[in-house]
Design an enzyme around this catalytic site. Sequence first.
Site, short mmCIF file in Angstrom:
data_model
loop_
_atom_site.label_atom_id
_atom_site.label_comp_id
_atom_site.label_asym_id
_atom_site.label_seq_id
_atom_site.Cartn_x
_atom_site.Cartn_y
_atom_site.Cartn_z
N LYS A 112 0.81 -1.22 0.00
CA LYS A 112 0.00 0.00 0.00
C LYS A 112 0.84 1.28 0.00
O LYS A 112 0.38 2.32 -0.45
CB LYS A 112 -0.97 0.01 1.19
N LYS A 195 -5.67 -10.18 -6.15
CA LYS A 195 -6.87 -10.39 -5.31
C LYS A 195 -7.97 -9.40 -5.68
O LYS A 195 -7.69 -8.26 -6.06
CB LYS A 195 -6.46 -10.35 -3.83
N LYS A 198 -11.46 -3.70 -3.18
CA LYS A 198 -12.20 -2.44 -3.35
C LYS A 198 -11.34 -1.40 -4.02
O LYS A 198 -11.83 -0.48 -4.65
CB LYS A 198 -12.60 -1.88 -1.97
P1 ADP Z 1 -10.31 -4.78 0.45
O1 ADP Z 1 -9.00 -5.47 0.31
O2 ADP Z 1 -11.20 -5.02 -0.70
O3 ADP Z 1 -10.18 -3.31 0.79
P2 ADP Z 1 -10.73 -5.24 3.25
O4 ADP Z 1 -9.27 -5.06 3.43
O5 ADP Z 1 -11.64 -4.24 3.86
O6 ADP Z 1 -11.04 -5.43 1.70
O7 ADP Z 1 -11.12 -6.70 3.78
C1 ADP Z 1 -12.24 -7.02 4.57
C2 ADP Z 1 -12.29 -8.51 4.81
O8 ADP Z 1 -12.51 -9.20 3.57
C3 ADP Z 1 -11.00 -9.10 5.37
O9 ADP Z 1 -11.31 -10.15 6.27
C4 ADP Z 1 -10.29 -9.62 4.17
O10 ADP Z 1 -9.39 -10.65 4.48
C5 ADP Z 1 -11.45 -10.11 3.33
N1 ADP Z 1 -11.11 -10.05 1.90
C6 ADP Z 1 -10.85 -8.94 1.18
N2 ADP Z 1 -10.59 -9.23 -0.10
C7 ADP Z 1 -10.71 -10.58 -0.20
C8 ADP Z 1 -10.58 -11.50 -1.29
N3 ADP Z 1 -10.28 -11.07 -2.50
N4 ADP Z 1 -10.77 -12.82 -1.05
C9 ADP Z 1 -11.08 -13.26 0.20
N5 ADP Z 1 -11.22 -12.44 1.27
C10 ADP Z 1 -11.04 -11.12 1.09
#
Ligand code: ADP
Length: 330
Positions: A112, A195, A198
């Site tokens: 990040k 992955k 968002k």
């Molecule tokens: P992002 O990476 O989209 O900003 P967050 O960091 O807010 O999402 O993650 C919120 C929850 O969702 C966490 O428990 C994270 O491990 C899970 N998570 C986020 N992206 C994925 C993904 N692509 N596959 C599985 N779990 C995910």
Amino acid sequence: MTKRIISGVQPTGNLHLGNYLGAIRRWVDIQKDYQCLFFLADLHAITIAQDPEKLRSSVRETAAAYIACGIDPKKSIIFPQSTIAEHCELAWILSCNTPMGWLNRMTQFKEKAGKDKEKAPLGLYSYPVLMAADILLYKTTHVPVGEDQKQHIELARDIAGAFNREYGVEFFPLPEPVIGAEAARIMSLRDGTKKMSKSDESEYSRINLTDDADAIALKFKKAKSDMEEGMSYAQNRPEAANLLSIYAALKGISKEKALEECQSLNFSAFKGQLTDVAVAHLSPITQKMRELLASPDYIDGILKEGVQKAAEIAEKTMGEVKDLVGFLKL
Ligand code: ADP
Ligand code: TRP
């Protein structure tokens, strides 16, 4: 020791299929058996610049998503992280006991922060200490998250151990990550090696929980595919493997069973089938979210109740921590 569960998602925009399958859907099952706290990680959200109005509405939207996905506010405690000041207070105390070397290993910061680490905010760097505080403040034992968060939970364990050793107590339980085998990491629809997130700039990389049937169909249609025959989990076919895994997770069947059902389909026929499964699974959630968002007072009521319950636990732990550390109580 009784199990206590905590998890949270950053309210930084629409929740997507990765958040749902990797985390939230699994919270729904866990809440039946254990005391659970599910919060909106707004303090974490501001490690990256946010528009204040959007952040405010995102907190409500994410809370609505939790409830629409099946988190029951009567059973579980739902609250915005920033309403409980003890998260920051404990994070400071823990940070005084956390070697910088531990934080230097965190891969999420490296991703990040980008190229110019000198310009990255301190909060982005110390974020895992706040996350440890989120977990330890409630003396939680288990943390259900997607695989990308595993390293942070392991750090929280180390931080708990460091605190216990420093003060010669068995005060904080060592929290364990709970990571589902089936959908631990959902990948982008545009690139099966990245992955689903968002923060990906392409809307076509993810299915959002707010997407209607047409949007879901279009996104799967445009999802990256390959020219091989049939569907498989072959290593050189990350997109096929990802879509098959999504299919299995949404249908609640094993990966092997999904393969059995779909291996003879060509990519586009499979996408059609996947779309039907996704729409059937997600449309009741989308519908429920819409209804909830039409009554913001109802959501605020749930959050207020959650804040009260969370505050009770947080204040107790913080009082004990202050005693251990040696702060004067007046
Ligand atoms: P992002 O990476 O989209 O900003 P967050 O960091 O807010 O999402 O993650 C919120 C929850 O969702 C966490 O428990 C994270 O491990 C899970 N998570 C986020 N992206 C994925 C993904 N692509 N596959 C599985 N779990 C995910
Ligand atoms: N860091 C998590 C994420 O980005 C969100 C989070 C913050 C969290 N504090 C937590 C998750 C404590 C579990 C427990 O997804």
